[in-house]
Design a protein around this motif. Sequence first.
Motif: not given
Length: 552
Positions: A204-208, A229-232, A234-240, A272-280
């Motif tokens: 799973i990859l989570l965005g903002n 995992a989360t994108t930058p 998305g960080k905080g969407a899942f307890p690390e 979930i919830g990411s536009s999958l851009g460069e930084l993500a």
Amino acid sequence: MRAIEVGLRFLVQQGVRYVFGIPAGSINAIYDALLDIPELKPIVAKHENSSGYMAGSYTRITGIPSICVASSGPGATNLVTPAANAWKQKLPVIFITGSVPSTKLGKGGAQELYAEPIFASITKMSRTVLDPHQLPDILAEAYHTAISGVPGPVHLAIPIDIQMTDIGVRELPVLPPIEQPVMDSSAVKAAATRIKAAGLHGAILLGNGAKASSDSIVQFAETIGWKVATTPRGKGAFPENHPLSLGVYGLSANIKASEYLNGSGHDVLLIIGSSLGELATSNWESRLVAGKELIHIDYDQSVLGKCYETHYPVHGEIKIVMAELLNQFSVDGQDIAHASDVFQGLAEAAAAYEQGDEEWNTLAAIRRLRAAAPKNARFFLDIGEFMTYSIQNLLIESGQEFDIDINFGGMGSGIGGSLGAQLAEPNRPTICITGDGCFFMHGLEVLTAKEYQLPILFVVINNARLGMVYHGHMLQYKRCLEDFSQERVSIAGVVQSLGLRHAEVRSIDQLQGGHVQEWLSHGGPVVVEVIVEGNEIPPMGERVKFLQGATY
């Protein structure tokens, strides 16, 4: 009643509570009207750019639209950057700029600017209002446009005479019905079927966009047993500190996240919830999707399939989709019992994360700050070298929040954004991590925090250089201009002159839990200058590769 007052009273009726900006001649009618509308509170910033980031973060956190105002001309152009940020983040901020009198348009008035086309490409609606009797209805239309469908900012340019015209007593505009989010149930069912068929061979990859559904996503991940995992952003969407957490993927990725998501140990990737851009995506890394089927959930249909081929696109409100996915598993009697032992070893995971910070540097400061932070803290990151360390090393637990305007945030955006965040959640401790370069751009907003008694802890990493630029040049070109560095300036000394509580930190011993508790309990803003040399290379290699054109 003046036209602008009718319009503002309509916005109050919709729940709008704050006007962010700076007073000036062409918008003075707005500020005069606020004296008669106590429900609408002005937040007077030190720079229009900062006020836009304040409005954006307040709206993102609360879901309530806010107003951001600026004068004609330079005030309006100072709002372009935060308006573009709101556009990128899909935030329903109402930007209002003043204008010379409508009768003088085109005649060379002071600071005259035709702002409508400037904002057109970064808002859902940009219009110049030329009829005072239509102003309330146009403002209602702008509000409706901002919150409808995929939310986004709007802009109105209003000449000062149009604002001030008395249009008599009239009823407030009435909004048309808001379309409720629609979910494609068949797409959700198809996605659920594929997830079940994958067994444990998924990730799973989570965005903002996943943050508002964090609880249900944690429950779902535990149900299916997939690593997360989360994108930058998305960080905080899942307890690390959760055993299923891989940390951050993308810019400044955690090694285990990159190795796992780029590996071949899973067949399905749920986004979930990411536009999958460069930084993500670590510059649209091909290994992220190679040999995998993609399930992509987002409320913005335009991002589905935009960057990668998506086999199971699911368009809908993420909260509703996640509820239906959980229902699909429980209804079918296929609760996969991975959750029974999933929380074992949390303490060990957290302890391991904090090790290795004996040497005093930026990384050590970030790790010590995390260890000392309250369990309900919100970290608001600015843009710079320190953010790369923070993305990797600020372990965000359940109950904590992480914010960064990474897609279009400029240097200093985190300083203004943290004020909006504190206004949005006054009972949550807010810790803004920024740098000396950011502070020199927009650091005087700490004075705004003082004036509104906002108890924000500003941590300024001072390495006496534009650190990300310096290290980026050294990595890419093996040399850089001396101008990227500077003689060290005492930020604590600057803050002292402003009459704010301040501290200077030069070692780990000066950055302990007791210090952080004391600073946060002060009752107003506190600025802590963290002095480091900054010679270590930050984790920004993927960004440098992109700038070198290695992925074209």
